[in-house]
Motif scaffolding. Structure first.
Motif, PDB file in Angstrom:
ATOM      1  N   ALA A  90      29.758  -6.450 -26.118  1.00 58.19           N
ATOM      2  CA  ALA A  90      30.929  -7.214 -25.413  1.00 58.19           C
ATOM      3  C   ALA A  90      29.286  -8.026 -25.151  1.00 58.19           C
ATOM      4  N   VAL A  91      28.132  -7.974 -25.253  1.00 61.92           N
ATOM      5  CA  VAL A  91      26.656  -8.763 -24.284  1.00 61.92           C
ATOM      6  C   VAL A  91      26.540 -10.193 -25.537  1.00 61.92           C
ATOM      7  N   PRO A  92      26.326  -9.619 -26.864  1.00 53.59           N
ATOM      8  CA  PRO A  92      26.284 -11.228 -28.483  1.00 53.59           C
ATOM      9  C   PRO A  92      28.163 -11.590 -27.811  1.00 53.59           C
ATOM     10  N   LEU A  93      28.775 -10.701 -27.349  1.00 48.61           N
ATOM     11  CA  LEU A  93      30.458 -12.029 -27.224  1.00 48.61           C
ATOM     12  C   LEU A  93      30.151 -13.257 -26.035  1.00 48.61           C
ATOM     13  N   PHE A  94      29.492 -12.277 -25.086  1.00 45.78           N
ATOM     14  CA  PHE A  94      29.672 -12.782 -23.447  1.00 45.78           C
ATOM     15  C   PHE A  94      28.857 -14.189 -24.480  1.00 45.78           C
ATOM     16  N   LYS A  95      27.590 -13.998 -25.140  1.00 49.98           N
ATOM     17  CA  LYS A  95      26.534 -14.986 -25.143  1.00 49.98           C
ATOM     18  C   LYS A  95      26.708 -16.376 -26.005  1.00 49.98           C
ATOM     19  N   ASN A  96      27.818 -15.440 -26.925  1.00 52.58           N
ATOM     20  CA  ASN A  96      28.930 -16.514 -27.520  1.00 52.58           C
ATOM     21  C   ASN A  96      30.197 -17.019 -27.590  1.00 52.58           C
ATOM     22  N   LEU A  97      30.399 -17.137 -25.927  1.00 56.80           N
ATOM     23  CA  LEU A  97      31.478 -16.975 -25.796  1.00 56.80           C
ATOM     24  C   LEU A  97      32.008 -18.726 -25.928  1.00 56.80           C
TER      25      LEU A  97
ATOM     26  N   HIS B 127      35.728  -2.606 -39.798  1.00 56.27           N
ATOM     27  CA  HIS B 127      35.227  -1.923 -38.353  1.00 56.27           C
ATOM     28  C   HIS B 127      33.909  -1.551 -38.194  1.00 56.27           C
ATOM     29  N   GLY B 128      32.960  -0.729 -37.658  1.00 52.57           N
ATOM     30  CA  GLY B 128      31.580  -1.523 -36.769  1.00 52.57           C
ATOM     31  C   GLY B 128      30.432  -1.330 -38.596  1.00 52.57           C
ATOM     32  N   ILE B 129      31.067  -0.208 -39.406  1.00 56.51           N
ATOM     33  CA  ILE B 129      30.145  -0.561 -40.354  1.00 56.51           C
ATOM     34  C   ILE B 129      29.411  -2.146 -40.976  1.00 56.51           C
ATOM     35  N   GLY B 130      30.838  -2.782 -41.265  1.00 50.69           N
ATOM     36  CA  GLY B 130      30.669  -3.706 -41.373  1.00 50.69           C
ATOM     37  C   GLY B 130      29.895  -5.296 -39.764  1.00 50.69           C
TER      38      GLY B 130
ATOM     39  N   ALA C 171      36.865  -8.702 -33.908  1.00 51.60           N
ATOM     40  CA  ALA C 171      37.794  -8.760 -35.173  1.00 51.60           C
ATOM     41  C   ALA C 171      37.387  -7.390 -34.957  1.00 51.60           C
ATOM     42  N   MET C 172      36.644  -5.937 -35.145  1.00 54.12           N
ATOM     43  CA  MET C 172      36.451  -5.163 -34.626  1.00 54.12           C
ATOM     44  C   MET C 172      37.312  -4.690 -33.778  1.00 54.12           C
ATOM     45  N   ALA C 173      36.855  -5.535 -32.487  1.00 53.52           N
ATOM     46  CA  ALA C 173      38.127  -4.604 -31.199  1.00 53.52           C
ATOM     47  C   ALA C 173      39.410  -4.467 -31.792  1.00 53.52           C
ATOM     48  N   LEU C 174      39.971  -5.904 -31.856  1.00 55.61           N
ATOM     49  CA  LEU C 174      41.389  -6.091 -32.027  1.00 55.61           C
ATOM     50  C   LEU C 174      41.906  -6.246 -32.813  1.00 55.61           C
ATOM     51  N   ASN C 175      41.726  -5.684 -34.602  1.00 58.19           N
ATOM     52  CA  ASN C 175      41.907  -5.296 -35.614  1.00 58.19           C
ATOM     53  C   ASN C 175      43.050  -3.633 -34.876  1.00 58.19           C
ATOM     54  N   GLY C 176      42.047  -3.017 -34.517  1.00 55.55           N
ATOM     55  CA  GLY C 176      41.781  -1.625 -33.499  1.00 55.55           C
ATOM     56  C   GLY C 176      43.585  -1.978 -33.417  1.00 55.55           C
TER      57      GLY C 176
ATOM     58  N   PHE D  31      43.662   4.398 -29.142  1.00 57.27           N
ATOM     59  CA  PHE D  31      42.452   2.897 -29.333  1.00 57.27           C
ATOM     60  C   PHE D  31      41.214   3.969 -28.541  1.00 57.27           C
ATOM     61  N   PRO D  32      40.443   3.486 -29.129  1.00 52.28           N
ATOM     62  CA  PRO D  32      39.024   4.280 -28.800  1.00 52.28           C
ATOM     63  C   PRO D  32      38.777   3.876 -27.994  1.00 52.28           C
ATOM     64  N   GLY D  33      37.682   5.061 -26.585  1.00 54.19           N
ATOM     65  CA  GLY D  33      37.654   4.260 -25.380  1.00 54.19           C
ATOM     66  C   GLY D  33      36.636   3.856 -25.266  1.00 54.19           C
ATOM     67  N   PRO D  34      35.524   3.557 -26.204  1.00 52.86           N
ATOM     68  CA  PRO D  34      34.374   2.421 -25.465  1.00 52.86           C
ATOM     69  C   PRO D  34      34.841   1.643 -26.259  1.00 52.86           C
ATOM     70  N   VAL D  35      35.958   1.139 -27.828  1.00 49.92           N
ATOM     71  CA  VAL D  35      36.488   0.044 -27.668  1.00 49.92           C
ATOM     72  C   VAL D  35      37.009  -0.573 -25.821  1.00 49.92           C
ATOM     73  N   ALA D  36      37.516  -0.504 -25.537  1.00 53.10           N
ATOM     74  CA  ALA D  36      38.650  -0.331 -23.843  1.00 53.10           C
ATOM     75  C   ALA D  36      37.477  -0.776 -23.165  1.00 53.10           C
ATOM     76  N   GLY D  37      36.392   0.139 -22.967  1.00 55.66           N
ATOM     77  CA  GLY D  37      34.796  -0.647 -22.397  1.00 55.66           C
ATOM     78  C   GLY D  37      34.543  -1.412 -22.793  1.00 55.66           C
TER      79      GLY D  37
END
Lengths: 238, 140
Positions: A85-92, A197-200, A218-223, B49-55
């Motif tokens: 969330a931190v780099p995402l916030f910085k690049n908002l 995902h995360g490895i990418g 992208a990883m979060a949205l695709n999940g 849905f993974p909990g950490p992503v929700a976090g």
């Protein structure tokens, strides 16, 4: 001889040995990766994984013993995911103007990830449980295992395919994007986040902070989207 | 730059307590995310849905509302992300546990993984660039 085996038995039952091996293998992989520079195979997860797998096979150590030590590293994945969330916030300010391209790319990429994998294994005549196991391969491991289970697939196979997909994307993304002369790091990062995902995402952060921020979202949205698509799919199947 | 400046931090290092505080923020939001997912499952049992992503989404929302990022959360987050690859190593090694499941369908599955990942990268990046061009907005 018995002295050495006593020491080995002690080390092998303590989590310390394999925790140390995990970190040492990663440091070696990091140095090797820097030396190999531009080589597509210079991926630290791939190299470290190969070193440790070799050691486990040579020493006849089961994965469960290894994981006793490695779990401490594995546990940090949770807080590290929250930290995205931190780099995402910085690049908002870079994210806001491209919400529309992100939405379109997400839907197109997510459908391609599921559809192309399913189509290829189906073309080989694979049974339904194999197809269900590969469908969620571009999401992170916990979500893919859960989705595979709900579709009647094999969660452990889904987990293997997730890791292989992650490493594949992390290895090919930079040479591929460079060959195509794509210099938009938001687009590059977003693509590797959807595909791998995360490895990418970890790979994207090594290249560029903006690419990393976009890969994380992208990883979060695709999940989320893959879960939704699979939920609709399973409801339709009854 | 003198030799001495290499060993001295450019800005004051965080105190150990500040580092702990940064960790506490991340763990707190992970806990909130996991709890939210488990609560959603009470209503929608098949919700995955993974909990950490929700976090992560909760922390992002919190940062956006608060408009500031404190130094300890920033430092701990940047540090963890700096070694993100390391954190995937135990899962990657886990492949040996399930190597057997790849025996019968290994070839088609590996082919599907490689081709599908390539196709996904291409479709995603070109759709992104195409819509960005259509809407006349670029981000670099």
């Amino acid at each position: 001889m018995s002295g050495i085996s006593t020491i080995w038995v002690y080390l092998n039952t303590s989590p310390l040995l394999w925790l140390a091996v995990t970190i040492a293998a990663f440091l070696i992989a990091h140095v090797v990766g820097k030396k190999l520079g531009g080589s597509p195979l210079a991926n630290s997860v791939l190299i470290a994984g190969a070193i440790i797998i070799t050691l486990l096979l040579v020493s006849g150590t089961p994965y469960t013993t290894y994981f006793e030590g490695a779990q401490f590293v594995h546990f940090l994945l949770g807080p590290a995911t929250v930290a995205l969330a931190v780099p995402l916030f910085k690049n908002l300010d870079k994210v806001k103007p491209v919400l529309l391209p992100m939405a379109g790319a997400l839907v197109a990429g997510s459908l391609t990830a599921i559809g192309s994998a399913v189509a290829i294994v189906a073309a080989f005549g694979a049974p339904a449980e194999i197809i269900a196991s590969i469908a969620p391969k571009s999401t992170s491991a916990p979500i893919a295992m859960e989705l595979a289970r709900s579709l009647g697939g094999v969660p452990s196979l889904a987990a293997v395919l997730v890791i292989l997909t992650g490493i594949t994307g992390a290895v090919i993304v930079t040479p591929l994007m460079n060959a195509l002369r794509i210099r938009n790091f938001a687009a590059r990062g977003f693509a590797v986040g959807v595909a791998s995902h995360g490895i990418g995402t970890a790979r994207a952060f090594q290249v560029n902070d903006v690419a990393g921020a976009f890969a994380g979202i992208a990883m979060a949205l695709n999940g989320a989207l893959t879960s939704l698509l699979v939920l609709v799919w399973s409801l339709l199947l009854g | 730059m003198s030799q001495a400046s290499k060993t001295e931090p450019a800005r004051p290092a965080l105190t150990p307590v500040a580092i702990l505080a940064g960790f506490a923020v991340l763990l707190g939001f992970q806990l909130a995310g996991e709890t939210l997912v488990v609560a959603t499952r009470l209503v929608l049992p098949s919700f995955a849905f993974p909990g950490p992503v929700a976090g992560m989404l909760l922390l992002l929302g919190f940062l956006v509302l608060r408009k500031t990022l404190d130094a300890s959360t920033n430092a701990v987050s940047t540090g963890l992300i700096g070694v993100l690859s390391l954190l995937f190593v135990p899962s990657a090694v886990g492949v040996i546990q399930y190597g057997g499941v790849l025996v019968d369908w290994g070839g088609p599955l590996l082919l599907a993984v490689v081709l599908s990942t390539l196709a996904t990268l291409l479709v995603t990046v070109f759709t992104f660039l195409w819509i960005a061009k259509l809407t006349g907005k670029q981000s670099s």
